[in-house]
Design a protein around this motif. Structure first.
Motif, PDB file in Angstrom:
ATOM      1  N   GLY A 192       0.768  -1.228   0.000  1.00  5.96           N
ATOM      2  CA  GLY A 192       0.000   0.000   0.000  1.00  5.96           C
ATOM      3  C   GLY A 192       0.803   1.285   0.000  1.00  5.96           C
ATOM      4  N   MET A 193       2.101   1.213  -0.257  1.00  4.50           N
ATOM      5  CA  MET A 193       2.879   2.446  -0.313  1.00  4.50           C
ATOM      6  C   MET A 193       2.573   3.171  -1.635  1.00  4.50           C
ATOM      7  N   PRO A 194       2.101   4.423  -1.581  1.00  3.00           N
ATOM      8  CA  PRO A 194       1.659   5.121  -2.790  1.00  3.00           C
ATOM      9  C   PRO A 194       2.700   5.163  -3.908  1.00  3.00           C
ATOM     10  N   GLY A 195       3.969   5.380  -3.552  1.00  3.30           N
ATOM     11  CA  GLY A 195       5.014   5.440  -4.571  1.00  3.30           C
ATOM     12  C   GLY A 195       5.181   4.130  -5.306  1.00  3.30           C
ATOM     13  N   VAL A 196       5.033   3.034  -4.595  1.00  2.00           N
ATOM     14  CA  VAL A 196       5.159   1.708  -5.209  1.00  2.00           C
ATOM     15  C   VAL A 196       3.974   1.454  -6.136  1.00  2.00           C
ATOM     16  N   ILE A 197       2.767   1.776  -5.665  1.00  2.00           N
ATOM     17  CA  ILE A 197       1.570   1.581  -6.491  1.00  2.00           C
ATOM     18  C   ILE A 197       1.634   2.450  -7.747  1.00  2.00           C
ATOM     19  N   SER A 203       4.099   1.760 -15.112  1.00  2.00           N
ATOM     20  CA  SER A 203       5.012   0.918 -15.900  1.00  2.00           C
ATOM     21  C   SER A 203       4.263  -0.249 -16.530  1.00  2.00           C
ATOM     22  N   ASP A 204       2.997   0.042 -16.935  1.00  2.00           N
ATOM     23  CA  ASP A 204       2.143  -0.989 -17.542  1.00  2.00           C
ATOM     24  C   ASP A 204       2.011  -2.208 -16.653  1.00  2.00           C
ATOM     25  N   LYS A 205       1.989  -1.956 -15.332  1.00  3.61           N
ATOM     26  CA  LYS A 205       1.767  -3.005 -14.332  1.00  3.61           C
ATOM     27  C   LYS A 205       2.819  -4.114 -14.397  1.00  3.61           C
ATOM     28  N   LYS A 206       4.057  -3.684 -14.644  1.00  2.34           N
ATOM     29  CA  LYS A 206       5.163  -4.648 -14.635  1.00  2.34           C
ATOM     30  C   LYS A 206       5.719  -4.764 -13.218  1.00  2.34           C
ATOM     31  N   LEU A 207       5.653  -5.963 -12.677  1.00  2.00           N
ATOM     32  CA  LEU A 207       6.047  -6.169 -11.290  1.00  2.00           C
ATOM     33  C   LEU A 207       7.544  -5.983 -11.064  1.00  2.00           C
ATOM     34  N   ILE A 208       8.321  -6.112 -12.130  1.00  4.86           N
ATOM     35  CA  ILE A 208       9.778  -6.029 -11.975  1.00  4.86           C
ATOM     36  C   ILE A 208      10.203  -4.658 -11.447  1.00  4.86           C
ATOM     37  N   ASN A 209       9.374  -3.623 -11.700  1.00  4.11           N
ATOM     38  CA  ASN A 209       9.755  -2.271 -11.298  1.00  4.11           C
ATOM     39  C   ASN A 209       9.433  -1.958  -9.839  1.00  4.11           C
ATOM     40  N   ILE A 210       8.539  -2.740  -9.230  1.00  7.11           N
ATOM     41  CA  ILE A 210       8.130  -2.382  -7.869  1.00  7.11           C
ATOM     42  C   ILE A 210       9.226  -2.687  -6.852  1.00  7.11           C
ATOM     43  N   SER A 211      10.026  -3.711  -7.134  1.00  9.00           N
ATOM     44  CA  SER A 211      11.090  -4.073  -6.193  1.00  9.00           C
ATOM     45  C   SER A 211      12.088  -2.937  -6.028  1.00  9.00           C
ATOM     46  N   ARG A 212      12.384  -2.252  -7.123  1.00 11.68           N
ATOM     47  CA  ARG A 212      13.332  -1.134  -7.069  1.00 11.68           C
ATOM     48  C   ARG A 212      12.796  -0.014  -6.172  1.00 11.68           C
TER      49      ARG A 212
END
Length: 452
Positions: A192-197, A203-212
């Motif tokens: 639920g962190m706004p920046g992560v969401i 990024s077209d809902k690419k999960l690879i970018n959320i880890s960064r």
């Protein structure tokens, strides 16, 4: 992105108010919320960030509010108009004198809209040298985005509408349940962190970018803690921070955090993390009545992390691993799901109420029992278990309900909603089973069940 806090701020704006202190951990969206609020409801907006511009604290050295306002107007080339201007003083912990002067603003101009915030505000409160403006300010507590806000961010308005209107007389169709469970699984990883969401959506809902993005937030917490850990070695605080996600759901023993350090050192590091609002201690309560805090044991507690997505990141959990499991409650023995339920229960009360949540643990030979959470609904005590599958043992829940002579207990799991009545001569009561994604709507459902 929509935040429910906007509705509370609108209500604050329209009533007789005091300067508002917005409290919450770093990067839960405090600044975004205030800016969005200003955009929607004010002609004029002036923001001063005292981390970026500490020299502007000098404007507040005078007790003359008119002089302070004149200096701000001169600097920002804007007129401060009562009812039309929102003043926002951000990162106020870097300028404690500003907090002190809020009392004079309220006394001279009670109709002026002022909001202050600070990611590390509680550090200032714990070591405050000025007199507190008691009775002249009010508070708002903000946590991470909720599952319902996550659905709205994914443009699933109708899915959320369906949940809001749901009652136990209906059966949730399997396709809708599966879709909600898919979003629930996704939320366990994104969080639920706004920046992560925002990063995920942009990024077209690419999960690879959320880890960064999650790692960036985690690093910022560690940097903050190192800066404020005056009497504790930074490596001890960092170790406690990294260890917390693996301890969710367990009664804390200091030795399990760090066996090489003395208990008072570990205790101090936990207190530091709680001041930063990165963790929350969930205390045992005897739970004989409300308020639950009246019977809490401060030496007996569990932990909640700030956000389930950050927790999953630290634990190294991946979405594809979650999807491959037949029962998501097998993830870290259900601790991730307990974190999800806990962080939502924590922030389910009105925004002006400081978040608190409790658990119950009875230690008796051959009769030990523990409940994941104990929640107060009005003047009623509601016991809560987070369990897997359609059945799952509920011995502790039944024991607690019988012992306290209650009328209802709740189980959150992965199954469809159900209501079971347990009839006995000693005490008849209900067990309400709800899917994990319905935690935010539990009070609406409870209202109907309690009227039976």
């Amino acid at each position: 992105m929509y935040r429910k806090g906007l509705e509370y701020l609108e209500e604050w704006k329209n009533r007789k108010r005091k300067p508002l202190i917005l409290r919450g951990a770093r990067q839960v969206g405090k600044t975004y919320l205030v800016r969005k609020f200003a955009e929607l409801f004010f002609n004029n907006y002036i923001e001063i960030n005292f981390d970026d511009m500490p020299e502007k604290a000098k404007y507040f050295e005078n007790n003359d509010v008119d002089e302070i306002i004149t200096l701000i107007e001169t600097d920002y080339n804007k007129k401060v108009q009562i009812g039309k201007t929102l003043l926002f003083f951000d990162e106020i912990q870097s300028a404690p004198i500003v907090f002190h002067k809020l009392r004079y603003f309220y006394e001279k101009y009670p109709d002026l809209h002022i909001i202050t915030a600070g990611s590390l505000l509680d550090f200032m409160f714990s070591d405050y040298e000025y007199s507190m403006p008691v009775g002249r300010v009010e508070y708002m507590f903000l946590g991470p985005m909720t599952f319902s806000e996550f659905l709205l961010s994914n443009k699933e308005d109708n899915l959320l509408k369906y949940l809001k209107q749901y009652n136990l007389s209906k059966t949730i169709p399997k396709p809708i349940h599966n879709k909600l469970m898919k979003y629930f699984n996704l939320f366990l990883v994104v969080g639920g962190m706004p920046g992560v969401i925002k990063n995920y959506l942009n990024s077209d809902k690419k999960l690879i970018n959320i880890s960064r993005e999650q790692n960036s937030i985690i690093k910022s917490y560690i940097d903050d803690l190192n800066k404020y850990a005056k009497r504790i070695k930074p490596n001890v605080v960092q170790n406690t921070f990294q260890k917390t996600p693996s301890l969710i759901g367990k009664t804390v023993k200091y030795i399990n955090i760090n066996s090489d350090k003395k208990p008072h050192v570990i205790k101090a590091s936990l207190e530091l993390l709680e001041l930063a609002k990165v963790i929350k201690r969930v205390y045992h309560s005897a739970s004989n009545g409300v308020p639950l805090g009246a019977e809490k044991k401060e030496k007996q507690f569990k932990l909640l992390f700030l956000d389930v997505g950050l927790m999953s990141s630290i634990l190294g959990l991946k979405l594809n691993e979650i999807y491959l499991l037949d029962d998501i409650m097998m993830i870290n023995k259900g601790d991730v799901c307990e974190q999800f339920i806990g962080q939502h229960l924590l922030y389910m009360k009105d925004f002006y109420i400081e978040p608190e949540i409790y658990f119950w643990h009875r230690q008796k030979k051959n009769a030990e029992a523990e409940l994941d959470f104990v929640y107060d609904y009005g003047n009623k005590i509601i016991p809560i278990e987070v369990k897997s599958g359609k059945t799952g043992t509920l011995k502790s829940l039944h024991k607690f309900i019988t012992e306290k002579q209650l009328k209802i207990g709740i189980r959150f799991n992965t199954d469809l909603p159900s209501l079971y009545e347990n009839k006995s001569k000693r005490n008849s009561y209900y067990i309400l089973s709800l899917p994990l994604y319905m935690v935010e709507f539990v009070e609406n459902i409870l209202k109907n069940v309690m009227n039976k």
